[in-house]
Structures are given as C-alpha cells and as structure tokens.
Design an enzyme around this catalytic site. Structure first.
Site, short mmCIF file in Angstrom:
data_model
loop_
_atom_site.label_atom_id
_atom_site.label_comp_id
_atom_site.label_asym_id
_atom_site.label_seq_id
_atom_site.Cartn_x
_atom_site.Cartn_y
_atom_site.Cartn_z
N CYS A 1 -4.04 -7.26 -22.03
CA CYS A 1 -3.88 -6.62 -20.72
C CYS A 1 -2.59 -7.04 -20.01
CB CYS A 1 -5.08 -6.91 -19.84
SG CYS A 1 -5.28 -8.65 -19.46
N GLU B 1 -4.49 -16.72 -21.77
CA GLU B 1 -3.18 -16.69 -21.13
C GLU B 1 -2.57 -18.08 -20.99
OE1 GLU B 1 -3.48 -14.95 -17.22
OE2 GLU B 1 -5.39 -15.91 -16.81
N HIS C 1 0.83 -1.20 0.00
CA HIS C 1 0.00 0.00 0.00
C HIS C 1 0.86 1.25 0.00
CE1 HIS C 1 -3.44 -2.53 1.67
NE2 HIS C 1 -3.82 -2.06 0.51
N ASN D 1 1.45 -11.87 -19.72
CA ASN D 1 2.36 -12.21 -18.61
C ASN D 1 2.41 -13.72 -18.43
OD1 ASN D 1 2.34 -9.48 -18.30
ND2 ASN D 1 1.04 -9.45 -16.50
N ASP D 2 1.22 -14.33 -18.42
CA ASP D 2 1.18 -15.79 -18.27
C ASP D 2 1.35 -16.50 -19.60
OD1 ASP D 2 0.96 -16.49 -15.53
OD2 ASP D 2 -0.99 -15.52 -15.51
N ARG E 1 -12.07 -8.84 -13.43
CA ARG E 1 -11.64 -10.23 -13.59
C ARG E 1 -11.99 -10.99 -12.33
NH1 ARG E 1 -5.43 -11.62 -14.53
NH2 ARG E 1 -5.34 -11.29 -12.30
N ARG F 1 -7.81 -6.49 -11.28
CA ARG F 1 -7.42 -7.76 -10.65
C ARG F 1 -8.06 -7.79 -9.26
NH1 ARG F 1 -2.11 -6.27 -13.04
NH2 ARG F 1 -1.37 -8.00 -14.32
N ARG G 1 7.82 -16.55 -14.97
CA ARG G 1 7.82 -15.09 -15.13
C ARG G 1 8.50 -14.33 -13.99
NH1 ARG G 1 1.29 -13.75 -14.63
NH2 ARG G 1 1.76 -11.85 -13.53
#
Ligand code: PEP
Ligand code: MG
Length: 590
Positions: free
Chosen positions: A511, A440, A198, A463-464, A341, A305, A474
C-alpha cells in the site's frame, strides 16, 4: 511587489490536483478581515460584546448551512467537510477561548478572535506535517468567516464569477471551493494549503488542476495575467512567453489524451495476459475519497488512513464519531472491502492534544502502534468503532508501525478484550474479521516468518520501509535522490516478505506509493505481489500495465533483476525489457 508585466515567472508549489490549464488569473480578495483594531470594552458592555461575537458566529454558521444546502450534486459527498467546519464554530479552542479573551482582557471581539487564531496558527506552524497544515487552514477558514461577519466585510462570492478564469487566492476555503462552477473555473492557485487540504481534495474530485502552497502567488500574479497551472509538477507560470505557451498547450493536449486513454478502460479487471487476476485498490484519508476509488476503477480500499479524523479536531473523536465515519465508508464501498488502519498519529503526524512535542526523532518515537499500546483507552475506542462498523460490510484491521512480535500480541490482546465486551453487550460485529500488520519497519520484514503466525495478512508500507531501510528521510528534499524504491536492498526485503507469506499462506498487499508507479509493477509481480493499493488517480495506469504483463515472464525477468547491484542497474533492465510496454501506456507522458 513583483513586476509581472512582460516577464515570465515560474512559481513552484505542491501539485494537489493533476492536469494542466491555461487562462486568465482572477484574484480572490479578502479585504477587511486582515486589519483589525484593538479597543477596550467597559465592564458594562462586556456581555454585549460577547453577544456580538455569538451573533457573528451564528450568522457565519447560517451562511455555511446555506452553502451546504446549495452544494451541487457532484459535491454532495463533500458536505461532510463543511459539516466539520460547522462543528468547529463552537470548538472550545476557537469559540470558548475567544469569549474567555474578551472577558479576561476586556477587548473587542475582533481583537480577541485575532489573538486566539494567531495562537492556534503558531501551534500548528510548529508542526511539520502536511495534515496539520491542512487542519490549520480549516481553523483559519472558519475564523475568517466569523471575522467577516464581525467587521461587516463581504464574503468572496465565487458563485458570481462570470468569466472563464483561474482562481488565485491566499487560500480558498472548502465552502468557497464547493461553490465553483466548472464552466467558470479552470483551475486553482493558492499561497497556502497542501496535498491533504480539503480544498485539494475537492479540486481532485472536480478534476480541476490545482497548485497550492506557493507562498507568494497572490503577490506575483495580478488580475488578468495569463497563467499556466501545471498540477502534475506543482508549477505555475506567470506571463508565459509565446514559446512556453505553445509548449504547454501541447503538454495539456498530450495529458488530456493520456488521461482519456488511461481511464477509458479503468473498470476492466487487472488481469494479466496469462489470466492472473490481480487486485488494485485505492488508499484514502477521508470518507469522500471513496468516490474517487470507485470512479478510477479500484477493487476496494486497501488502506484507510484514519489519522485524519484525529488531526481535524481539537480533542479525541468519540467512538460514535469514528463509527459513523467507518460505517459511511463501508456502506459506499460494499460489496468491495476496506482495510482500516488503526491510528498512526505521532511521529511526523503529531496531534497537539495527544503528543509530546519534545521528541528529538519523532519518526523513531512514540508512533503508530507504540502510541496506541501506551494509550489503551484511545486504542480501544477506535477498535470498538471498527468492530461495530464491521457488521456492515467486509472490513480488515491493520496495525501500523509494528516493529516486534510482542507488539502484535499486545494489540491482538486488546482487540480480543474489545471484541469480548461487544459480545457481552450483544453488539453485532464480524467475528472473523481479518487482522494484518503493516510491514514498514525493517525488523518486521526480517521477522516476517514469526509475524506471519499471528496475522491473516501483511501490507507492505514502502513509504516508511524505504525510509527506515535506507536511512533516508521520506520528506527531505536533500536526500530525495537516495530514496529509491527499486534499490536492490528494498527488492530483497520485499522478496523475503513475499516468499515467507506464501509459505505461511498469509496474503500480502502493498500500500505504499511504490505500488502506484507503473515502472515498479513488473518487478513487484515478479516478486509475487498480487494485491496493490495506491492513491486513486494511479489506479487506471497500474491496471493498464498489469493487463499487458505476463506473470511467468515477470518472474523470469525478476531473477535477472535480483542480480543487479544498484537501482540504476534495475531501472536500466526495466526499461530494456518493459520500455515499450511503459511507452504504450503513456508512461513517458505521465
Ligand atoms: C507507508 O509507510 O508506506 C504507508 C502506506 O503508510 P503512511 O504513508 O501513512 O506512513
Ligand atoms: Mg507508514
């Protein structure tokens, strides 16, 4: 101790907020809370000890409330983070367990709290994911403020700093970060934390350079040392030589100039020179990041996400908690849209209360949609919350980690059941909500023609997809050189998905991080991709390069790209053809 006098030291961590700053270090101490004695409490005094603990919790909570009320205007969206911390004070795992330990072991409150926190810490430490490290930090921040009250230590008063400094600390809590006055604090450096902490998110909103996860910054840096913080590369340089100072002053200047140029026109549409209007959206993990998407000129949220809310607490969030968050996001982003998602926990984003830590290959395990189909009650709760929120703006639903046709059918069946139950209750929702899947997993890419019959849109998660298609972890630095977005195998897969989707009239979004790197954009446009979603900071540069490209030229160029046999060959071709365009948008400087 390191001898930092005279010697230039380079420390390497995670750049969580971009930019470069140079200044004097200000070490934020945490005296008094680390050393805690154990003593036994007599039976008669047990209730008093518990009372003492409860009153320390109350004081810490009251103090946090004061901070929330004094939060400056520009950080108001972040009050949510502090509100989450307020809830954590009474969490079973922290609050309940400490009281139980005092009672069972008849020990003083400080010792009981320390023991509980150390158990929580080791539980989180056994998990490899960045999100979870961030969540461990949240628990520590909350427990530390209780401990300060128990031992009577003074809390760090960041608001009282009276000179321009760079803060250096083991960790800085979101409550402390939100007290930062921009005219006093140039940057942030911490031993703990990472990209999804955060604190990192607040630093990005404040636009101050920050490097976290340095492990030993507080040992390597002394008060008043001159330090350079490079939030772009995640480097901190302690006691730089004159030559290094000059070099970084120049870099800082060039970066500021680059940022000014790139953001100046970020609100202009992403329109190519031949008039195609493309879509450039932002990815978010927390509701407060919506503001960054808007500020950087994003055309909506292409990927929300939702794991974060599950990872930041010790039990599954309720339908209302989820609904409130989704509603907040859609209300801020409306009239633009958001793609929510569904839960992609497990795998490397494991959640203590939800997953089985015995999986040998978690990224190939019970992850994403696989998990949700196995836990329909968890899935249904989230789907109900998303559908309810869809009454407040334009929401799309996206299913992650789809690897076969049956999974889409099963997910859609559950969604239909949920929609049915809402209808029966007369609860409003968008009955025409668009449904999509992440592409993905290579099997989904190859089966795109079959998958297309079931959905309204695809979102390519590079990414995946790169990880699974090239068999390259990754997050493994050892094989990072093999993680190649422009590898011909990846380009061909994207082409297949894009062609199939075009024929089937299914929209395609991208994305994954590949979409956020300007160097990939000419190839992607040439492959027919028109909708991109990325980390908010990348939006201005991607929009800028789009505005200098011509779709027909990019298509012709991509025909040549498709003949290349290696990523090196593709990159050479990109730089030969688009080098000057990339140079003009300052790509080499970024
Ligand atoms: C992806 O895999 O490209 C993606 C966007 O999802 P995540 O990074 O959350 O796995
Ligand atoms: Mg993914």
């Amino acid at each position: 101790m390191f001898d930092t006098n005279e010697m230039e030291i380079h420390l390497s961590g995670i750049g969580v907020s971009p930019g470069i700053c140079i200044g004097k270090a200000y070490l934020v101490g945490r005296e008094g809370v680390d050393i805690v004695d154990k003593y036994l409490i007599s039976e008669d005094n047990l209730q008093n000890e518990i009372k003492r603990f409860k009153s320390a919790v109350k004081n810490a909570k009251d103090k946090l409330q004061e901070i929330i009320e004094a939060t400056p205007e520009e950080l108001h969206e972040h009050a949510y983070i502090l509100e989450t911390h307020k809830i954590m004070f009474k969490d079973k795992m922290l609050y309940g367990k400490t009281i139980e330990t005092i009672e069972k072991e008849r020990v003083n409150a400080e010792w009981a709290l320390k023991k509980v926190v150390s158990n929580v810490k080791s539980m989180f430490n056994n998990m490899t994911d960045d999100y979870l490290k961030g969540r461990a930090a949240d628990v520590l921040h909350v427990s530390e403020s209780i401990m300060q009250n128990l031992v009577g230590a003074k809390a760090v008063d960041i608001a009282a700093i009276d000179k321009r400094v760079i803060l250096v600390a083991t960790d800085i809590s979101p409550a402390e970060t939100s007290q930062i006055q921009l005219e006093k604090v140039k940057g942030l450096v911490t031993d703990l934390g990472g990209k999804t902490s955060h604190t990192g998110i607040i630093a990005r909103t404040l636009e101050i350079p920050a490097v976290q996860g340095l492990d030993n910054a507080t040992r390597a840096i002394n008060n008043d040392d001159i330090i350079i913080v490079d939030g772009n590369s995640g480097t901190v340089i302690v006691n730089p030589t004159d030559q290094t100072l000059i070099e970084f002053e120049e870099r800082q200047f060039r970066y500021e100039e680059y940022k000014a140029v790139i953001t100046r026109n970020s609100h202009l549409p992403a329109e190519t020179t031949d008039g195609s209007k493309l879509v450039v959206m932002g990815n978010i993990e927390l509701p407060e990041e919506v503001v960054s998407v808007i500020n950087y000129g994003g055309d909506g949220i292409g990927l929300f996400r939702t794991e974060f809310q599950y990872l930041s607490q010790f039990d599954f969030p309720s339908e209302d908690e989820l609904f409130d968050q989704y509603k907040d996001v859609i209300e801020v982003i409306t009239p633009k849209s958001v793609t929510i998602r569904t839960l992609d926990i497990s795998g490397d984003k494991s959640v203590s209360y939800a997953t089985n830590s015995d999986e040998k290959n978690p990224v190939l395990g019970l992850r994403g949609i696989r998990y949700c189909l196995k836990k329909p009650e968890v899935f249904k709760t989230q789907l109900r919350a998303i559908l309810r929120a869809s009454a407040f703006g334009k929401i799309r639903i996206l299913f992650p980690m789809i690897s076969c046709h049956e999974e889409i059918l099963a997910a859609k069946k559950i969604l239909a059941e949920v929609a049915d139950s809402l209808e029966k209750e007369d609860t409003p929702f968008d009955e025409n909500i668009k449904i999509g899947i992440m592409i993905e997993v290579p099997s989904a890419a190859i089966m795109a023609d079959i998958m297309a019959k079931e959905v309204d849109f695809f979102s390519i998660g590079t990414n995946d997809l790169i990880q699974y298609a090239l068999a390259v972890d990754r997050v493994n630095k050892q094989v990072a050189h093999l993680y190649q977005p422009l590898n011909p195998a990846i380009i061909r897969m994207i082409k297949h998905v894009s062609d199939v989707a075009k024929n089937a009239d299914v929209k395609v979004f991208m994305c994954g991080e590949m979409a956020g790197d300007p160097v990939n954009i000419p190839v992607l446009i040439g492959l027919g991709i028109k909708r991109f979603s990325m980390n908010p900071q990348s939006i201005p540069a991607v929009k800028k390069i789009i505005r200098s490209l011509n779709v027909e030229d990019a298509k012709r160029f991509t025909q040549d790209v498709l003949k290349e046999t290696s990523e090196t060959g593709v990159l050479e071709l990109v730089f030969q053809t688009y080098g000057s365009t990339l140079f003009e948008i300052g790509y080499a400087e970024s």
